[in-house]
Design a protein around this motif. Structure first.
Motif, mmCIF file in Angstrom:
data_model
loop_
_atom_site.group_PDB
_atom_site.id
_atom_site.type_symbol
_atom_site.label_atom_id
_atom_site.label_comp_id
_atom_site.label_asym_id
_atom_site.label_seq_id
_atom_site.Cartn_x
_atom_site.Cartn_y
_atom_site.Cartn_z
ATOM 1 N N THR A 228 1.933 0.274 0.904
ATOM 2 C CA THR A 228 0.989 1.370 0.790
ATOM 3 C C THR A 228 0.699 1.970 2.163
ATOM 4 O OG1 THR A 228 -0.898 -0.108 1.014
ATOM 5 C CG2 THR A 228 -0.092 0.297 -1.205
ATOM 6 N N PRO A 232 -6.479 1.500 -1.045
ATOM 7 C CA PRO A 232 -6.897 1.980 -2.370
ATOM 8 C C PRO A 232 -8.373 2.361 -2.393
ATOM 9 C CG PRO A 232 -5.760 -0.147 -2.505
ATOM 10 C CD PRO A 232 -6.077 0.082 -1.076
ATOM 11 N N ARG A 234 -11.835 1.791 -3.864
ATOM 12 C CA ARG A 234 -12.371 0.548 -4.411
ATOM 13 C C ARG A 234 -13.469 0.826 -5.432
ATOM 14 N NH1 ARG A 234 -12.565 -3.655 0.725
ATOM 15 N NH2 ARG A 234 -10.586 -2.976 1.661
ATOM 16 N N LEU A 267 -3.911 4.977 -5.217
ATOM 17 C CA LEU A 267 -4.196 3.622 -5.642
ATOM 18 C C LEU A 267 -5.694 3.411 -5.850
ATOM 19 C CD1 LEU A 267 -1.847 1.463 -3.384
ATOM 20 C CD2 LEU A 267 -1.547 2.003 -5.799
ATOM 21 N N HIS A 268 -6.042 2.711 -6.910
ATOM 22 C CA HIS A 268 -7.426 2.358 -7.211
ATOM 23 C C HIS A 268 -7.486 0.863 -7.477
ATOM 24 C CE1 HIS A 268 -9.273 6.438 -7.886
ATOM 25 N NE2 HIS A 268 -7.980 6.734 -7.832
ATOM 26 N N VAL A 283 -5.076 -3.463 -9.623
ATOM 27 C CA VAL A 283 -4.743 -2.274 -8.844
ATOM 28 C C VAL A 283 -3.902 -1.338 -9.698
ATOM 29 C CG1 VAL A 283 -3.598 -1.368 -6.796
ATOM 30 C CG2 VAL A 283 -4.877 -3.508 -6.661
ATOM 31 N N ASP A 285 -2.106 2.637 -9.909
ATOM 32 C CA ASP A 285 -1.615 3.807 -9.168
ATOM 33 C C ASP A 285 -1.697 5.025 -10.084
ATOM 34 O OD1 ASP A 285 -0.450 5.552 -7.405
ATOM 35 O OD2 ASP A 285 1.563 4.698 -7.539
#
Length: 300
Positions: A228, A232, A234, A267-268, A283, A285
């Motif tokens: 990455t 991400p 968050r 990304l989360h 995670v 995407d």
């Protein structure tokens, strides 16, 4: 060889009214099932979400779709009714259908029957069970036990349950405790196929207050080993600290909200933690455009 991840093809979130009332518009029209009998409110909610998630999908005769759900309250209202009736007027007044629909896994069984789902059928219990259920669905797909999996969390707490939950230290300072469901349709990812997002990986921590960076890094590398360029976004979820609280449905609902929000690509990381909970991280995407698949994030 690394796994390409798991495609989120559809998503649905249904919630109660702001005063906690569960409106008919988020429940299926049927009140009885030919095989199950009387449907509980929980079953009617999940049946409706399932139908919305599968709407418009052409299902071959040999399809194998599984169901993996997490819940904190389950069907406790039905179980309590059985016990209260038996105590007040005797066991003869307890309906057999109450017993059949008051078990923790009764909702998933009723939904599978109503929707014709022939794949694995799981019910996980606990505050973080909605996220656990999504992870279990991914594991089932990776093992080749289903073509697709419906996964997420639901809870419809009764007034008595809300009162008891507010006595728990972790939920004593929370906002409104409401009913809801967050549901995803998952499949093994195929390059070029339309999807809302990709589940990249997941991880579990050991301490009640984990190192978030380490937890996220472990989740990213657990399945896809994706490199990455930016950290991400968050989403840290903990009992009593999430605003409107949907219990086991909280994290799946927040995930659906991220999928349907504009400008939330990338990304989360969804992390559920708290005292007495084993931290869990998922995670996802989210691409810049979600293709032709659509999510339903209905809210009363």
């Amino acid at each position: 060889m690394t796994h390409p991840g798991f495609a989120i093809q559809r998503s649905v979130a249904l919630r109660s009214e702001s005063d906690g009332a569960v409106g008919e518009w988020i429940l299926c029209a049927e009140r009885r099932s030919p095989k199950v009998g009387v449907l509980s409110t929980q079953a009617r909610l999940v049946v409706e979400a399932t139908r919305r998630c599968l709407a418009g999908i052409e299902r071959p005769a040999d399809d194998i779709i599984g169901l993996s759900l997490g819940t904190l309250c389950g069907a406790n209202d039905v179980a309590e009714r059985c016990l209260q009736t038996a105590h007040a007027t005797g066991i003869a007044d307890v309906s057999a259908s109450w017993y059949a629909t008051g078990l923790p896994n009764s909702t998933t069984g009723a939904v599978a029957s109503m929707a014709g789902l022939r794949g694995p059928n799981l019910t996980l219990l606990g505050y973080q069970a909605g996220l656990d259920a999504i992870i279990m669905a991914c594991r089932i797909l990776r093992a080749g036990r289903a073509h697709c999996m419906l996964a997420g969390g639901f809870d419809i707490p009764t007034g008595g349950e809300v009162a008891r939950l507010r006595n728990a230290p972790s939920l004593s300072h929370t906002g409104t405790i409401l009913a809801g469901i967050g549901l995803l349709l998952l499949a093994n990812r195929t390059d070029g196929a339309d999807h809302l997002a990709t589940v990249v990986g997941w991880s579990y921590g050991e301490s009640a207050h984990p190192d978030h960076d380490a937890l996220i890094d472990s989740a990213i590398r657990a399945v896809s080993r994706t490199a990455t360029s930016s950290p991400p976004t968050r989403h840290i979820l903990s009992p009593g600290l999430c605003g409107n609280e949907y219990l086991a449905a909280t994290c799946p609902i927040r995930l659906v909200e991220a999928l349907t929000a504009h400008g939330e690509s990338g990304l989360h990381a969804f992390i559920v933690e708290g005292d007495g909970l084993r931290p869990v991280c998922l995670v996802v995407d989210i691409p810049g455009s979600s293709g032709s698949s659509s999510g339903d994030a209905g809210e009363a």
